[in-house]
Every structure is written in structure tokens, then in C-alpha cells.
Enzyme design. Sequence first.
Site, short mmCIF file in Angstrom:
data_model
loop_
_atom_site.label_atom_id
_atom_site.label_comp_id
_atom_site.label_asym_id
_atom_site.label_seq_id
_atom_site.Cartn_x
_atom_site.Cartn_y
_atom_site.Cartn_z
N TYR A 113 0.92 -1.12 0.15
CA TYR A 113 -0.16 -0.50 0.02
C TYR A 113 0.73 1.33 -0.13
O TYR A 113 1.90 1.16 0.56
CB TYR A 113 -0.93 -0.18 1.05
CG TYR A 113 -2.20 1.38 1.93
CD1 TYR A 113 -3.16 0.91 0.61
CD2 TYR A 113 -1.50 2.75 1.88
CE1 TYR A 113 -4.09 2.48 0.84
CE2 TYR A 113 -2.19 3.44 1.94
CZ TYR A 113 -3.38 3.58 1.67
OH TYR A 113 -3.71 4.83 1.79
N GLU A 201 -3.33 7.42 -4.24
CA GLU A 201 -3.05 6.33 -3.30
C GLU A 201 -2.64 5.15 -4.37
O GLU A 201 -3.15 5.52 -5.34
CB GLU A 201 -4.60 6.40 -2.98
CG GLU A 201 -4.50 4.83 -2.61
CD GLU A 201 -5.92 4.21 -1.41
OE1 GLU A 201 -5.81 5.04 0.32
OE2 GLU A 201 -6.92 4.52 -1.82
#
Length: 392
Positions: A113, A201
Site C-alpha cells: 500500500y 493512492e
Amino acid sequence: MNIHEYQAKELYRQHGIPVPKGIACMSVEEATQAAEKLIKETGNQVVVVKAQIHAGGRGKAGGVKVVKGADAATKAAREILGKKLVTHQTGPDGKVVQRLLVEQGLPIKNELYLALVVDRDSRRIAIMASTEGGMDIEEVAAKTPEKIRTVTIDPAVGLQGYQIRQLAFGLGLTAQEQKHFSKLLDRLARLFEQEDCSIAEINPLILTEDEQVIALDAKVNFDSNAEFRHRELWSSLRDLSEEAPTETEAKEADLSFIQLDGNIGCLVNGAGLAMATMDTIKHYGGEPANFLDVGGGASQEAVTKAFRIILQSEAVEGIFVNIFGGIMRCDTIAKGVVAATRELGLKVPLVVRLEGTKVEEGRKILDESGLAITSAATMAEGAQKIVELAKG
């Protein structure tokens, strides 16, 4: 402003960030052609068909399908396109899928992530990285916060090499992966600043067997306060079908408006006063139907427009106007309230609290209008009255 995944990936591609080959599609036929083209170019039968909506959690809602072959891609596209996806970010009403992204399948060794966000506490851009890619980061933060590594970028010197290495070591990357990760993160940070993002993101950021680092997913939000610096780019990326019509209409009228789920419409000047008004309504047992800031110098026409936008929600059972007249004069607001009430044939209770410049003149206009307008001397009194009237 939000954009779709395929648009974010194109932006990443332009900034040199590795992303899978993919083609945006508006129909099942286009999805079939895209799958055939990708299979031919890559020699890989595996493709991914992804719903394109402005919300996360698409995979869990059935909006992402990994398939083998063009026929299977056609079937997946037919199942997803036009489907209403309900995720934790769409709310119970969900969103209808109107666009697809057909993408090449990639072999995944590991999922990470990575995200850049504006950290208001430190007043810097924060970089968050975790080995728990593919999961909801909120869940990771709640259950295993130690698995999220964070650094902030000093605006005076920018992202430093030691910070990138610190994150890379924490993610357990090999030397070759560190090299690719360093380039990717440096370019992502540049993109974030140049395009005035509020979030960039990648979830998941994947590692492949040949030690490549690739953005398998992409999410980009822009800070709308910087729109004047990017009007051409942002207007080309904006998808009005993904936005609430009332919010779009309010923006065009230079009103700050956010639709909520309550029954008390709010018309206030000033963001701080609007938030306090909403809190006070909740204190007396009501639920705000919206956030609406008409600004410091709204005209009579703007007030009428604000009423019209509020009343587009069938859930509204009362309206509370709470104005402090500093730059804005109370008599101007009162004229706008009276005009809007007459023009729209208002059928729900209306409570108005005015204070500040020309307040006596404003109250006189309301009192002499002959309309069913309830006056209040304070914000607390006004909130209490509108909650009671709406219940009645």
C-alpha cells in the site's frame, strides 16, 4: 475533485509511473475489442474487467473480475456495465457503472500500500506505506497500526532519499525493488505537488517476480481550491454523472453545498457558523439536510438559488436561515428570503435568525412580508424552533 481510476493511471503514466496496459470502455463491444487487443499485444490470456465509479470497495461489491480470454471478458463486462454497485463509500443508494477499464493481467508476487495525503496536523504532505496492500487502510490502521509507516515531506527541501530508503527498508524490498520503488515514489511526489492533489493512492502497489514495482490501482483526488491553476486539465477529467446534481448546480452558483441525510435544510453564511448551526440542530434532536454556505457577499438572487437547491431534496421538512451580517447586510438577506418564499411557494416551516449589519431593517422586512416566517433572536432559539416545527 475525484477522477476515475483509468484517468488517474493515465496521469501516472504521463509522469513516468509504471501502470498496467489498459483501455477505458463505454460499452460491452468496446470491452470485447479491448480484451482482444490486450491479449494480442501481451500474449497473456488473463485480463481484468473493472467498474469505474468514484468510490472504493469495488472488488468486494462485484465490480472487479479477473478472467481468461476475450469471451470471458465480454461476459464480465455485460455483468458489470449498468450494474448498481453498493460499497462502503457509495452509501446504500450505490452508483450505477457507466464506464469500464479492461486491463492486462499481471503476475503478483506481493501487494503493498502506498499513498500521499495532506496531513493537516503537520501541515505537510505525508507518505504512508504498508505491507498490507489490497486491504482497506482504515481497517489496517484500526487493527495493526504498526504496519503503516509514515514520513512527511518538508516543503523547504522536498522528499529526501533517506526517507525513501526508510520506507523501502520497512517494506522489506530487495535492492532491485528499492531502485524501482525510489523512482516511482519520487515521481508520485512530484505529481502530487504539480497537480495540487489532496490524495494520490496506490492500493495495491504490486511486486512482480522479475522485481518490478507497478501501480495496479490508482486513486487521485484534487484540491478544488487550486482549480484556477488547472482549469483545462481538470475540466477534461471531470465526470458530472458521478457528482450529485445539486452540488454541481451549487458550484456553478458559487455556493458551498454538501448534501446530507437529515431533514432540516440550512442556509448560513460562513463555514464556521454553518458547522456550528449544524451542531446546534443536532443538539436539539434534528438532523441537518445539508451544509450550505452562501458566502460573505451573497446577492438576493444567490439566496433564492440556495433555497431552490435545498428544496430539491424531498427529505427537507424545514429550513433554518442563520445569518450574521458582517459584509453581508441583513436587509439584503431578508429580501432574498421573502422573494424565494414567494417565488417557490414554500410549503415547509421556515425559521430565520438575523444578526449584524442592518439587522433591524431585515427583521422588519420579514415581519411585514405577510408570510409564514418564524423569527428567532439566537442560533439556539432558531435551531430549537425549526426542529419542533419540522416534527409538527
